[in-house]
Design a protein around this motif. Structure first.
Motif, PDB file in Angstrom:
ATOM      1  N   LEU A 184       0.829  -1.207   0.000  1.00 36.40           N
ATOM      2  CA  LEU A 184       0.000   0.000   0.000  1.00 36.40           C
ATOM      3  C   LEU A 184       0.864   1.259   0.000  1.00 36.40           C
ATOM      4  O   LEU A 184       0.596   2.216  -0.744  1.00 36.40           O
ATOM      5  N   VAL A 185       1.921   1.246   0.774  1.00 33.75           N
ATOM      6  CA  VAL A 185       2.809   2.420   0.827  1.00 33.75           C
ATOM      7  C   VAL A 185       3.556   2.579  -0.501  1.00 33.75           C
ATOM      8  O   VAL A 185       3.583   3.664  -1.095  1.00 33.75           O
ATOM      9  N   ALA A 186       4.135   1.492  -0.997  1.00 33.03           N
ATOM     10  CA  ALA A 186       4.931   1.585  -2.232  1.00 33.03           C
ATOM     11  C   ALA A 186       4.039   1.940  -3.420  1.00 33.03           C
ATOM     12  O   ALA A 186       4.438   2.710  -4.304  1.00 33.03           O
ATOM     13  N   SER A 187       2.801   1.425  -3.443  1.00 29.32           N
ATOM     14  CA  SER A 187       1.885   1.758  -4.541  1.00 29.32           C
ATOM     15  C   SER A 187       1.500   3.228  -4.456  1.00 29.32           C
ATOM     16  O   SER A 187       1.374   3.902  -5.492  1.00 29.32           O
ATOM     17  N   SER A 188       1.316   3.747  -3.239  1.00 24.54           N
ATOM     18  CA  SER A 188       1.001   5.174  -3.082  1.00 24.54           C
ATOM     19  C   SER A 188       2.142   6.010  -3.650  1.00 24.54           C
ATOM     20  O   SER A 188       1.914   6.970  -4.410  1.00 24.54           O
ATOM     21  N   GLU A 189       3.380   5.644  -3.323  1.00 29.89           N
ATOM     22  CA  GLU A 189       4.532   6.404  -3.827  1.00 29.89           C
ATOM     23  C   GLU A 189       4.570   6.364  -5.355  1.00 29.89           C
ATOM     24  O   GLU A 189       4.737   7.396  -6.023  1.00 29.89           O
ATOM     25  N   VAL A 260      13.227  -2.498   5.051  1.00 33.85           N
ATOM     26  CA  VAL A 260      12.077  -1.750   4.518  1.00 33.85           C
ATOM     27  C   VAL A 260      11.091  -1.478   5.662  1.00 33.85           C
ATOM     28  O   VAL A 260      10.520  -0.391   5.773  1.00 33.85           O
ATOM     29  N   GLY A 261      10.943  -2.477   6.521  1.00 33.30           N
ATOM     30  CA  GLY A 261       9.984  -2.371   7.624  1.00 33.30           C
ATOM     31  C   GLY A 261      10.321  -1.250   8.598  1.00 33.30           C
ATOM     32  O   GLY A 261       9.417  -0.634   9.164  1.00 33.30           O
ATOM     33  N   THR A 262      11.599  -0.979   8.785  1.00 34.33           N
ATOM     34  CA  THR A 262      11.995   0.082   9.720  1.00 34.33           C
ATOM     35  C   THR A 262      11.412   1.419   9.264  1.00 34.33           C
ATOM     36  O   THR A 262      10.832   2.161  10.057  1.00 34.33           O
ATOM     37  N   ASN A 263      11.531   1.723   7.970  1.00 34.35           N
ATOM     38  CA  ASN A 263      10.953   2.967   7.450  1.00 34.35           C
ATOM     39  C   ASN A 263       9.435   2.905   7.443  1.00 34.35           C
ATOM     40  O   ASN A 263       8.754   3.882   7.740  1.00 34.35           O
ATOM     41  N   MET A 264       8.932   1.741   7.078  1.00 38.07           N
ATOM     42  CA  MET A 264       7.489   1.630   6.921  1.00 38.07           C
ATOM     43  C   MET A 264       6.760   1.793   8.250  1.00 38.07           C
ATOM     44  O   MET A 264       5.704   2.411   8.315  1.00 38.07           O
ATOM     45  N   LYS A 265       7.373   1.270   9.303  1.00 38.80           N
ATOM     46  CA  LYS A 265       6.745   1.428  10.623  1.00 38.80           C
ATOM     47  C   LYS A 265       6.584   2.917  10.942  1.00 38.80           C
ATOM     48  O   LYS A 265       5.562   3.347  11.479  1.00 38.80           O
ATOM     49  N   GLU A 266       7.611   3.717  10.572  1.00 36.13           N
ATOM     50  CA  GLU A 266       7.537   5.162  10.837  1.00 36.13           C
ATOM     51  C   GLU A 266       6.407   5.805  10.041  1.00 36.13           C
ATOM     52  O   GLU A 266       5.742   6.724  10.506  1.00 36.13           O
ATOM     53  N   GLU A 283      -5.979   5.981   3.246  1.00 36.60           N
ATOM     54  CA  GLU A 283      -5.644   7.409   3.309  1.00 36.60           C
ATOM     55  C   GLU A 283      -4.141   7.665   3.381  1.00 36.60           C
ATOM     56  O   GLU A 283      -3.705   8.817   3.319  1.00 36.60           O
ATOM     57  N   VAL A 284      -3.345   6.618   3.487  1.00 39.71           N
ATOM     58  CA  VAL A 284      -1.890   6.819   3.528  1.00 39.71           C
ATOM     59  C   VAL A 284      -1.414   7.539   2.259  1.00 39.71           C
ATOM     60  O   VAL A 284      -0.430   8.289   2.279  1.00 39.71           O
ATOM     61  N   VAL A 285      -2.158   7.385   1.163  1.00 37.42           N
ATOM     62  CA  VAL A 285      -1.775   8.078  -0.074  1.00 37.42           C
ATOM     63  C   VAL A 285      -1.766   9.596   0.124  1.00 37.42           C
ATOM     64  O   VAL A 285      -1.000  10.323  -0.511  1.00 37.42           O
TER      65      VAL A 285
END
Ligand code: NAD
Length: 299
Positions: A184-189, A260-266, A283-285
């Motif tokens: 979800l995060v990478a697709s938003s980016e 990757v998880g370290t950044n993603m958790k933030e 809504e993370v987008v």
């Protein structure tokens, strides 16, 4: 009329699962900490609305829970006013994402009272809960799994027996949600990048979904809840943060690097702080849109 089942936690997922069990002939004893979550069940002829988790265990032998956090699950199972202060129930099925440590602790304590526990975390979101198409990962006694399969088949269409030990299915589930959160995060980016460059996000999704970039966000979440700006997919950011945090703490415990998880958790922590724990994960987008100065809108 089928067996009477207890069900605790009638939120976004739980109320659909309980309704499916009712529609499939089970009688239910239900409880939720929010009175409004119980309203739609009050007048159903086959439902008893309990006033506490303890009361649920006085009235049902098999109890399912779908609760928000490991601490709440622990309180409901073992705490004051919880299942162990009620009656002689014999089977406990945890559909929540609880993490392997709490789930093992609960299973051990319940075993001392003769109660069999199954971890049965689910995947497939609110649409899957509504249609009964969830995947369900189960661990615990194989005999109990086989006995409970007819119940689980009402909730999910893809059942997997992960192993005999408490917590194994929870480990499977947090690995799955780690990937779902990354997607979800990478697709938003990636989609915000395209929109900033002038691409139509609908065309981007059409391409991605038949190409190597496709994932659960591009296939399901963006079309259903981002392009139309509804942001109502039904999974709260606070719960996603909990799942990623559970995964990262297991990574620490096991000595497994997850960079990757370290950044993603933030990012999920920021989401919780900026838009609130009850905001929808889709809504993370908005975070990436704000930084880039564009919006991902379908025509
Ligand atoms: P939710 O917050 O919508 O529902 C949780 C329910 O538990 C609420 O109705 C709340 O009032 C109730 N509750 C809280 N504390 C309680 C207590 N002490 N006693 C009784 N009831 C209590 O959450 P949800 O989205 O339905 O998720 C439930 C679980 O399923 C979570 O562990 C979540 O991580 C997992 N899950 C959610 C999804 C999803 O897409 N929503 C998908 C897979 C798994």
């Amino acid at each position: 009329m089928g067996e009477t089942l207890g069900f605790i936690g009638l939120g976004n997922m739980g109320h659909h699962m309980a309704n499916r069990l009712l529609a499939n002939g089970y009688s239910m004893v239900v409880f939720d900490a929010r009175s409004e979550a119980l309203d739609s069940f009050r007048n159903h002829p086959n439902v008893t609305v309990a006033s506490s988790s303890a009361e649920v265990s006085k009235l049902a032998k098999t109890i399912l829970v779908s609760l928000p956090s490991p601490q709440v699950v622990k309180d409901v199972a073992l705490g004051k006013g919880g299942l162990c202060e009620g009656g002689e129930f014999n089977t406990y099925i945890d559909l929540s994402t609880t993490g392997p440590l709490v789930s093992s602790e609960i299973a051990n304590q319940l075993a001392q009272r003769g109660v069999v526990s199954l971890d049965a975390p689910v995947s497939g979101g609110v649409p899957g809960a509504k249609k009964g198409t969830l995947s369900i990962m189960v661990s615990g006694s194989k005999v109990a799994y086989e006995r409970c399969t007819p119940i689980l088949k009402v909730i999910g269409s893809k059942l997997f027996y992960v192993g005999p030990n408490a917590g194994q299915a929870q480990t499977m589930k947090i690995a799955n949600n780690y990937l779902s959160a990354v997607a979800l995060v990478a697709s938003s980016e990636a989609i915000v990048l395209g929109v900033k460059a002038g691409l139509d996000p609908k065309i981007m999704l059409d391409v991605l979904n038949v190409s190597s970039g496709r994932n659960s966000a591009t296939l399901d979440k963006f079309p259903a809840a981002v392009l139309n700006r509804q942001f109502d997919y039904g999974f709260k950011s606070g719960l996603m943060y909990k799942d990623v945090a559970l995964c990262m703490s297991e990574a620490d415990r096991l000595g497994v690097p997850m960079w990757v998880g370290t950044n993603m958790k933030e990012i999920w922590k920021l989401m919780r702080e900026k838009l609130g724990a009850d905001s929808d994960t889709t809504e993370v987008v908005r975070i990436f849109e704000e930084w880039a100065g564009v919006q991902v809108v379908g025509q």
